[in-house]
Design an enzyme around this catalytic site. Structure first.
Site, PDB file in Angstrom:
ATOM      1  N   ASP A  36     -38.465  31.881  -6.010  1.00 48.45           N
ATOM      2  CA  ASP A  36     -39.778  31.549  -5.462  1.00 48.45           C
ATOM      3  C   ASP A  36     -40.788  32.496  -6.097  1.00 48.45           C
ATOM      4  O   ASP A  36     -40.466  33.635  -6.432  1.00 48.45           O
ATOM      5  CB  ASP A  36     -39.764  31.711  -3.942  1.00 48.45           C
ATOM      6  CG  ASP A  36     -41.077  31.291  -3.315  1.00 48.45           C
ATOM      7  OD1 ASP A  36     -41.573  30.197  -3.660  1.00 48.45           O
ATOM      8  OD2 ASP A  36     -41.609  32.056  -2.502  1.00 48.45           O
TER       9      ASP A  36
ATOM     10  N   ASP B 278     -44.637  33.267  -5.221  1.00 46.80           N
ATOM     11  CA  ASP B 278     -45.522  34.119  -4.440  1.00 46.80           C
ATOM     12  C   ASP B 278     -44.751  34.895  -3.381  1.00 46.80           C
ATOM     13  O   ASP B 278     -44.132  34.317  -2.493  1.00 46.80           O
ATOM     14  CB  ASP B 278     -46.632  33.287  -3.788  1.00 46.80           C
ATOM     15  CG  ASP B 278     -47.735  34.147  -3.216  1.00 46.80           C
ATOM     16  OD1 ASP B 278     -47.981  35.237  -3.761  1.00 46.80           O
ATOM     17  OD2 ASP B 278     -48.346  33.737  -2.217  1.00 46.80           O
TER      18      ASP B 278
END
Length: 126
Positions: free
Chosen positions: A21, A23
């Site tokens: 992932d 952010d």
């Protein structure tokens, strides 16, 4: 897990590929998180595929790749998977050429048009 003791230990085994992932995992704001570049570079040196994920519909894979590269982590748009890209691929397989009424940001609408869908602003026309 084997390797050093404490919080950061080497994994027991490696996988062929990794999904990370973006952010809050790879970067936060305008900075890579500590160890992110070293981890990705290490996996790549070992021949492992690394892909980056985002469910943020306001940027496309090209934008994410440019951002990662600017932060010092070279990436290609093909290395980035987004929720918008997943949606357009699914729709293209299941409903090619459909007229859609998207509720979302302009990048979603643009991606749908680029994938060959007719984008309608009138829900009665879908």
């Amino acid at each position: 897990m084997t390797g050093t003791t404490g919080l950061f230990r080497a994994p027991d085994r490696l996988y062929g590929g990794y999904l990370l992932d973006l952010d809050g995992t790879v970067y936060l704001g305008d900075e890579l998180l500590p160890g992110a570049a070293r981890a990705v570079e290490g996996l790549r040196r070992l021949g492992r595929r690394v892909l980056f994920l985002s469910n943020n519909p306001t940027s496309d894979p090209r934008s994410y790749a440019r951002r990662l590269t600017a932060l010092g982590l070279p990436a290609d748009p093909a290395d980035v998977l987004t929720s918008v890209a997943a949606l357009t691929r699914w729709l293209a397989r299941r409903h090619p050429g459909a007229t859609v009424f998207p509720i979302g940001e302009e990048p979603l609408r643009r991606a749908l048009r680029q994938a060959g869908f007719t984008v309608s602003d009138d829900p009665s026309r879908i």
